[in-house]
Design a protein around this motif. Structure first.
Motif, PDB file in Angstrom:
ATOM      1  N   VAL A  21      34.052  31.278  25.523  1.00 29.37           N
ATOM      2  CA  VAL A  21      34.009  32.730  25.364  1.00 29.37           C
ATOM      3  C   VAL A  21      35.218  33.171  24.559  1.00 29.37           C
ATOM      4  CG1 VAL A  21      32.727  33.094  27.515  1.00 29.37           C
ATOM      5  CG2 VAL A  21      35.238  33.106  27.548  1.00 29.37           C
ATOM      6  N   GLU A  22      35.174  34.395  24.074  1.00 27.74           N
ATOM      7  CA  GLU A  22      36.316  34.954  23.370  1.00 27.74           C
ATOM      8  C   GLU A  22      37.489  35.137  24.346  1.00 27.74           C
ATOM      9  OE1 GLU A  22      36.682  35.609  20.171  1.00 27.74           O
ATOM     10  OE2 GLU A  22      34.657  34.898  19.697  1.00 27.74           O
ATOM     11  N   GLN A  23      38.696  34.892  23.856  1.00 25.05           N
ATOM     12  CA  GLN A  23      39.851  35.061  24.732  1.00 25.05           C
ATOM     13  C   GLN A  23      40.074  36.542  24.998  1.00 25.05           C
ATOM     14  OE1 GLN A  23      43.153  32.518  24.301  1.00 25.05           O
ATOM     15  NE2 GLN A  23      44.688  34.059  24.826  1.00 25.05           N
ATOM     16  N   PRO A  24      40.176  36.931  26.285  1.00 23.86           N
ATOM     17  CA  PRO A  24      40.409  38.342  26.591  1.00 23.86           C
ATOM     18  C   PRO A  24      41.803  38.787  26.145  1.00 23.86           C
ATOM     19  CG  PRO A  24      39.665  37.086  28.521  1.00 23.86           C
ATOM     20  CD  PRO A  24      40.050  36.101  27.476  1.00 23.86           C
ATOM     21  N   THR A  25      41.902  40.065  25.818  1.00 28.06           N
ATOM     22  CA  THR A  25      43.185  40.653  25.419  1.00 28.06           C
ATOM     23  C   THR A  25      43.583  41.713  26.431  1.00 28.06           C
ATOM     24  OG1 THR A  25      42.710  40.286  23.075  1.00 28.06           O
ATOM     25  CG2 THR A  25      44.427  41.891  23.614  1.00 28.06           C
ATOM     26  N   PRO A  26      44.740  41.584  27.053  1.00 24.57           N
ATOM     27  CA  PRO A  26      45.120  42.562  28.075  1.00 24.57           C
ATOM     28  C   PRO A  26      45.425  43.934  27.471  1.00 24.57           C
ATOM     29  CG  PRO A  26      46.913  41.035  27.674  1.00 24.57           C
ATOM     30  CD  PRO A  26      45.745  40.513  26.899  1.00 24.57           C
ATOM     31  N   SER A  27      44.946  44.955  28.136  1.00 20.26           N
ATOM     32  CA  SER A  27      45.231  46.330  27.741  1.00 20.26           C
ATOM     33  C   SER A  27      46.255  46.907  28.710  1.00 20.26           C
ATOM     34  CB  SER A  27      43.942  47.154  27.765  1.00 20.26           C
ATOM     35  OG  SER A  27      43.353  47.101  29.050  1.00 20.26           O
ATOM     36  N   ALA A  28      46.606  48.165  28.537  1.00 21.91           N
ATOM     37  CA  ALA A  28      47.566  48.809  29.415  1.00 21.91           C
ATOM     38  C   ALA A  28      47.072  48.726  30.862  1.00 21.91           C
ATOM     39  CB  ALA A  28      47.773  50.260  29.011  1.00 21.91           C
ATOM     40  N   GLY A  29      47.952  48.327  31.763  1.00 21.46           N
ATOM     41  CA  GLY A  29      47.591  48.260  33.170  1.00 21.46           C
ATOM     42  C   GLY A  29      46.939  46.965  33.604  1.00 21.46           C
ATOM     43  N   THR A  30      46.809  46.001  32.706  1.00 19.27           N
ATOM     44  CA  THR A  30      46.189  44.723  33.061  1.00 19.27           C
ATOM     45  C   THR A  30      47.075  43.568  32.619  1.00 19.27           C
ATOM     46  OG1 THR A  30      44.954  44.387  30.987  1.00 19.27           O
ATOM     47  CG2 THR A  30      43.910  45.732  32.695  1.00 19.27           C
ATOM     48  N   VAL A  31      46.820  42.411  33.223  1.00 15.75           N
ATOM     49  CA  VAL A  31      47.453  41.173  32.774  1.00 15.75           C
ATOM     50  C   VAL A  31      46.370  40.117  32.578  1.00 15.75           C
ATOM     51  CG1 VAL A  31      49.659  41.642  33.895  1.00 15.75           C
ATOM     52  CG2 VAL A  31      47.900  40.374  35.132  1.00 15.75           C
ATOM     53  N   LEU A  32      46.656  39.182  31.710  1.00 17.77           N
ATOM     54  CA  LEU A  32      45.771  38.038  31.502  1.00 17.77           C
ATOM     55  C   LEU A  32      46.268  36.904  32.377  1.00 17.77           C
ATOM     56  CD1 LEU A  32      43.400  36.853  29.833  1.00 17.77           C
ATOM     57  CD2 LEU A  32      45.115  36.045  28.187  1.00 17.77           C
ATOM     58  N   VAL A  33      45.386  36.411  33.259  1.00 19.98           N
ATOM     59  CA  VAL A  33      45.751  35.378  34.219  1.00 19.98           C
ATOM     60  C   VAL A  33      45.042  34.071  33.863  1.00 19.98           C
ATOM     61  CG1 VAL A  33      45.664  34.671  36.644  1.00 19.98           C
ATOM     62  CG2 VAL A  33      46.138  37.059  36.054  1.00 19.98           C
ATOM     63  N   ARG A  34      45.806  32.992  33.803  1.00 24.09           N
ATOM     64  CA  ARG A  34      45.206  31.658  33.694  1.00 24.09           C
ATOM     65  C   ARG A  34      44.870  31.208  35.108  1.00 24.09           C
ATOM     66  NH1 ARG A  34      44.154  28.062  29.985  1.00 24.09           N
ATOM     67  NH2 ARG A  34      45.261  29.304  28.414  1.00 24.09           N
ATOM     68  N   VAL A  35      43.588  31.036  35.371  1.00 23.34           N
ATOM     69  CA  VAL A  35      43.106  30.818  36.730  1.00 23.34           C
ATOM     70  C   VAL A  35      43.403  29.388  37.171  1.00 23.34           C
ATOM     71  CG1 VAL A  35      41.091  30.864  38.238  1.00 23.34           C
ATOM     72  CG2 VAL A  35      41.305  32.548  36.393  1.00 23.34           C
ATOM     73  N   ARG A  36      44.038  29.278  38.340  1.00 23.18           N
ATOM     74  CA  ARG A  36      44.258  27.971  38.951  1.00 23.18           C
ATOM     75  C   ARG A  36      43.217  27.684  40.033  1.00 23.18           C
ATOM     76  NH1 ARG A  36      49.358  25.620  38.693  1.00 23.18           N
ATOM     77  NH2 ARG A  36      48.319  23.980  39.893  1.00 23.18           N
TER      78      ARG A  36
END
Length: 306
Positions: A21-36
Motif C-alpha cells: 500500500v502507499e505509505q501513509p503521511t501523518p497530518s496534524a494531530g497524528t503520528v505514523l507508527v511502525r506496528v510491532r
C-alpha cells in the motif's frame, strides 16, 4: 512499500490478502507508527463477513484491526506529545491496524512501559477497555460475587482479574481446559453447558451480585435466572437484551481513553494483570490467525507481530 491486510469483498478468511500500500503521511494531530504487534478481535470477523455492515459500514478495499503497539516513525506537523522512536500503545478508529505502518491520532496513544512485552501491548486495547468498561458497568466492589461468562477469552481473562482487584469473589464460566489458569488467578471455575445454572449456584451459594457476559448466547437469561438485577448485568454481544431486559451493554468504546489504557499497562508492568496470549503469527499468516480465533476456544488473545 509497506504492507497491510486488505479484503475486497465480504467473506471468510479466504478473502484476506496482505498487499503493498502507499505509505501513509501523518497530518496534524497524528503520528505514523511502525506496528510491532496488533491483537485480533472477534468483531473483526463479523465485519469482514458482512454481518455487521449496518453498524460498521464497509467500503472496499477494507482493512482490519484497531489495536496498535509499535514505535513512532514520524510525527505530524505540530505534534509535541510524541516523537520518532517513542514506543506506544493505542488504537485506530480506521480499522487499519493490521499493517506495517499505521496513522494514529495522538489522543489514542499512551507510552509503552518497558516491562510490557510487545505481544501483550498489541493485545491490550480492545479487550482491556471492554473488560474495564464491563466491570465498571456492573459496579463490582468489595464483597460482591460476580460471574464472568467466557472467563478465559480475551475480554473475560482480563475482566476476572479486574473484578478480583476490586475485592469481589469471581466465578468464571469456561471450558475445563482453562480451569487451571482461572484457579491460578483466584477465580472459581465452572464449566459451561447443560446444568450450568446449578453448578453456578453450587459455587456461589445464594449470593450473586453481578454478571459480565463476554460470550452472548443465553447468558443474560442465565444471569436473570440467578437473580442478578438487570442494572448489574453487562453484555458485550447480546444487544437485544438491552431493550428486552434493561441490562447494560458497555464495551471498549465506553473506556476508550489513553488514561484507561495507561492504567491497564501499568497493572501489567507491575505484575498485577496477566494478558494471556494464546498464539502469535506474522502478518502474512493473518488468515491462519483468524481461523484459530474463530474456533472460540483460545486462552486470551491472538496477535499479529512484526
Amino acid at each position: 512499500m509497506p504492507r497491510a491486510v486488505r479484503f475486497d469483498r465480504f467473506g471468510g478468511t479466504e478473502v484476506l490478502q496482505v498487499e503493498e500500500v502507499e505509505q501513509p503521511t501523518p497530518s496534524a494531530g497524528t503520528v505514523l507508527v511502525r506496528v510491532r504487534a496488533t491483537g485480533l478481535n472477534p468483531v473483526e470477523s463479523g465485519i469482514r463477513g458482512g454481518f455487521l455492515d449496518k453498524v460498521y459500514p464497509t467500503s472496499f478495499p477494507a482493512g482490519q484491526g484497531r489495536d496498535v503497539a509499535g514505535v513512532v516513525e514520524e510525527a505530524g506537523p505540530g505534534v509535541t506529545e510524541f516523537a520518532a522512536g517513542d514506543e506506544v500503545i493505542g488504537w485506530t478508529d480506521e480499522r487499519g491496524a493490521q499493517a506495517e505502518l499505521v496513522l494514529v491520532p495522538v489522543g489514542n496513544l499512551t507510552r509503552r512501559p518497558a516491562q510490557v512485552p510487545w505481544e501483550v501491548a498489541g493485545a491490550l486495547y480492545t479487550a482491556g477497555a471492554a473488560a474495564y468498561a464491563s466491570v465498571r458497568a456492573v459496579a463490582v466492589g468489595e464483597g460482591d460475587t460476580v460471574v464472568v461468562a467466557n472467563a478465559a477469552g480475551g475480554v473475560g481473562s482480563i475482566a476476572v482479574q479486574l473484578a478480583g482487584h476490586a475485592g469481589a469473589t469471581v466465578i468464571g464460566l469456561a471450558g475445563e481446559a482453562h480451569h487451571d489458569w482461572l484457579r491460578q488467578h483466584g477465580v472459581t471455575p465452572v464449566a459451561y453447558g447443560d446444568g450450568v445454572l446449578d453448578r453456578v449456584r453450587a459455587a456461589a451459594g445464594d449470593k450473586i451480585d453481578a454478571f459480565v457476559d463476554a460470550f452472548g448466547g443465553d447468558y443474560v437469561d442465565l444471569a436473570l435466572q440467578l437473580g442478578v438485577q438487570p442494572d448489574r448485568i453487562n453484555t458485550l454481544i447480546n444487544f437485544a437484551a438491552v431493550a428486552q431486559h434493561g441490562v447494560k451493554a458497555q464495551g471498549n468504546n465506553d473506556a476508550s481513553t489513553p488514561e484507561v489504557l495507561a492504567e491497564l499497562a501499568d497493572l501489567v508492568a507491575n505484575g498485577r494483570l496477566e494478558v494471556p496470549v494464546e498464539a502469535s503469527f506474522p502478518l502474512e499468516q493473518v488468515a491462519d490467525a483468524y481461523q484459530l480465533l474463530e474456533r472460540r476456544h483460545t486462552l486470551g488473545k491472538i496477535v499479529l507481530v512484526a
